[in-house]
Design an enzyme around this catalytic site. Structure first.
Site, mmCIF file in Angstrom:
data_model
loop_
_atom_site.group_PDB
_atom_site.id
_atom_site.type_symbol
_atom_site.label_atom_id
_atom_site.label_comp_id
_atom_site.label_asym_id
_atom_site.label_seq_id
_atom_site.Cartn_x
_atom_site.Cartn_y
_atom_site.Cartn_z
ATOM 1 C CE LYS A 146 -3.919 -1.746 2.769
ATOM 2 N NZ LYS A 146 -4.985 -1.591 1.770
ATOM 3 N NE ARG A 167 -11.029 -9.723 -1.635
ATOM 4 C CZ ARG A 167 -11.426 -8.817 -2.531
ATOM 5 N NH1 ARG A 167 -11.863 -9.189 -3.720
ATOM 6 N NH2 ARG A 167 -11.401 -7.540 -2.228
HETATM 7 N N1 BES Z 1 -7.989 -3.628 4.666
HETATM 8 C C1 BES Z 1 -8.219 -3.215 3.329
HETATM 9 C C2 BES Z 1 -9.520 -2.442 3.147
HETATM 10 C C3 BES Z 1 -9.643 -1.127 3.847
HETATM 11 C C4 BES Z 1 -9.362 0.053 3.192
HETATM 12 C C5 BES Z 1 -10.119 -1.070 5.140
HETATM 13 C C6 BES Z 1 -9.511 1.257 3.830
HETATM 14 C C7 BES Z 1 -10.253 0.142 5.782
HETATM 15 C C8 BES Z 1 -9.968 1.311 5.110
HETATM 16 C C9 BES Z 1 -8.275 -4.423 2.409
HETATM 17 O O1 BES Z 1 -7.490 -5.496 2.784
HETATM 18 C C10 BES Z 1 -7.808 -3.991 1.059
HETATM 19 O O2 BES Z 1 -6.655 -3.669 0.943
HETATM 20 N N2 BES Z 1 -8.704 -3.995 0.079
HETATM 21 C C11 BES Z 1 -8.386 -3.618 -1.256
HETATM 22 C C12 BES Z 1 -8.950 -4.680 -2.182
HETATM 23 C C13 BES Z 1 -8.428 -4.638 -3.566
HETATM 24 C C14 BES Z 1 -6.949 -4.953 -3.587
HETATM 25 C C15 BES Z 1 -9.188 -5.637 -4.416
HETATM 26 C C16 BES Z 1 -8.998 -2.250 -1.540
HETATM 27 O O3 BES Z 1 -10.067 -1.932 -1.007
HETATM 28 O O4 BES Z 1 -8.378 -1.489 -2.261
HETATM 29 MN MN MN Z 2 -5.524 -5.346 2.081
#
Ligand code: BES
Ligand code: MN
Ligand code: ZN
Length: 487
Positions: free
Chosen positions: A265, A339
């Site tokens: 990230k 997931r």
């Molecule tokens: N933990 C994150 C989602 C999240 C984002 C929670 C902001 C709280 C605040 C999750 O694991 C994630 O990174 N999701 C990705 C999914 C994508 C890679 C398909 C996302 O939401 O960008």
């Molecule tokens: Mn994630």
């Protein structure tokens, strides 16, 4: 936590709080008749004060009048607005913020106030006064004791007790979620659950360590946890009262820190990823609450715990993960890790626990906030009744969720040439596709499953009513309300 007492004969009247309602039309607001007689002249004084202070009586408005040498020494007007449960919750929270230097206040409850209103008030007091801080707290608020003065205290004991338990568990979820990830690794989280279980009779806890997860084939949890120096865990917590006729399994995402893994990230997106176990915190706290309230429903909670890190042992984009029970996922993005751990837990629940209802909570996608803003969870289910029941409980508890669709024509995006499923399709609709992916693991429970993406409401940036800055404990109150309707 504040000590809250119901009493017919308040002993201390240093600070007296009188509830005030807005009047109809343009008439001035007015103090609500309370069961406890204030010292001579104080009620009239409050009435006279309202127009002078331009006090509207809106829920959450507070005005403090100093009365040197008098009894009480401080007279506090507390706006209770519509005087329903939600308004009282807001008022309770506002009161704890307004009273900074007093250790003790006495609040005179309106004559004939409803038990629901008192429940809201107590939740507001206990949640609005929440603070998370490691180390010294120089400006900690002084307030420690609130006496609720009412002519028939016994009538409200039950409401106060339920509110106290609900707030205590919500505060626990906030504590777990606020804790920095240097402390909060999967093992630490499991230990916190064990400590809480030791205080409550009738719960059983099983914690699977990496060896056991390997032996039983929890490939999603192992893949996501593989890059961390702190190994993954699977918490299985069971509240099983003998009179239970319904069995609910709750599943909560427990990523104790989400760097995104190899698909790392950027800085702003990673900043708050210690909160990525808020789903696990909520389901654990709700289950502890069910036990504390001795609800006549069986609740088994599964919390797959892992830290999604970047290292030589981390799983890679393009790896194929074999989940519990044998389904496989092609993982093109290691940041879609939630997931993967949930898939294992859902499959295990369906195959081994065979509950009546299956509910999961997860900080699953940033898309939750894109669709619904910062306060509202995205709720998914093919079961209209289940969706309605949970939405009603969530709303009654003062939380917010909105039902989202599970469109069948999106399912094809989950297809993979190499595995049963593609874990991170590049199509839009991130929260919806994540929900559709999870549904693939619900087997025979597909129509008795409900998922909530709670990324957005799990955290708030500034205090508002009963919410304090940081972790909100979202989900604990709604789940407990819902569980209380089952047996
Ligand atoms: N933990 C994150 C989602 C999240 C984002 C929670 C902001 C709280 C605040 C999750 O694991 C994630 O990174 N999701 C990705 C999914 C994508 C890679 C398909 C996302 O939401 O960008
Ligand atoms: Mn994630
Ligand atoms: Zn995550």
């Amino acid at each position: 936590m504040l000590a809250i007492r119901l009493t017919a004969e308040p002993e201390r009247l240093d600070t007296l709080v009188l509830p005030v309602r807005p009047a109809a039309d343009d008439a001035p607001a007015e103090p609500v008749p309370t069961g406890v007689t204030a010292p001579d002249g104080v009620a009239d004084e409050a009435t006279a004060l309202i127009p002078v202070a331009r006090f509207t009586g809106r829920a959450g408005d507070v005005h403090t009048q100093l009365r040197p040498g008098g009894t009480p020494q401080r007279l506090v007007l507390l706006g209770i607005g519509e005087a329903d449960e939600a308004a009282w919750r807001t008022a309770g929270a506002a009161l704890t913020r307004a009273v900074k230097n007093e250790t003790h206040v006495t609040l005179a409850l309106p004559e004939g106030v409803s038990a629901e209103a008192v429940r809201g008030l107590v939740e507001g007091l206990l949640l609005g006064s929440y603070r998370f801080r490691l180390g010294a707290d120089a400006d900690a608020p002084a307030l420690t004791d609130v006496d609720l003065a009412v002519t028939d205290p016994e009538a409200y004991e039950q409401a106060v007790s339920v509110a106290r338990t609900t707030a205590r568990m919500t505060r626990l979820a906030r504590d777990l979620t606020n804790m920095p990830s240097s402390v909060k690794n999967p093992q630490w989280f499991a230990e916190q659950v064990a400590e809480a279980v030791a205080d409550l009779p009738g719960l059983t806890l099983r914690v699977r360590e990496p060896e056991q997860l390997t032996a039983e084939g929890f490939g999603g949890i192992l893949a996501v946890g593989g890059g961390s120096a702190s190994g993954p865990r699977l918490v299985e917590l069971d509240w099983h009262p003998s009179e239970a006729r319904t069995h609910v399994v709750l599943v909560g995402k427990g990523i104790t820190f989400d760097t995104g893994g190899i698909s790392i990230k950027p800085v702003p997106a990673m900043k708050l990823m210690r909160k990525d176990m808020a789903g696990a915190a909520a389901v654990v706290a709700a289950t502890l609450g069910a036990a504390a309230l001795r609800l006549p429903v069986r609740v088994t909670t599964l919390a797959p715990l892992a830290e999604n890190m970047v290292s030589g042992a981390a799983f890679r984009p393009g790896d194929i993960v074999r989940h519990y029970g044998g389904m496989t996922s092609e993982t093109t993005n290691s940041d879609a890790e939630g997931r993967l751990v949930l898939a294992d837990a859902l499959a295990y629940a369906v195959q081994e626990l065979k509950p009546d209802l299956l509910v999961d909570l997860a900080t699953l996608t940033g898309a939750n906030a894109v669709a619904l803003g910062t306060r509202t969870g995205a709720l998914y289910s093919d079961n209209d009744q289940l969706a309605e029941d949970l939405l009603a409980a969530i709303r009654a508890a003062g939380e917010s969720a909105w039902r989202m669709p599970l469109p069948s024509d999106y399912v094809e995006h989950l297809g993979s040439d190499l595995a049963d499923l593609h874990s991170a399709p590049t199509q839009g609709g991130g929260s919806v596709l994540a929900a559709l992916y999870l549904r693939e693991f619900t087997g025979e429970l597909r129509d008795r499953w409900l998922h909530i993406d709670m990324s957005a409401p799990s955290w708030c940036e500034r205090a508002d009513a009963e919410l304090t800055r940081g972790a909100t404990g979202w989900g604990v109150r709604g789940l407990l309300r819902w569980l209380a309707t089952l047996n």
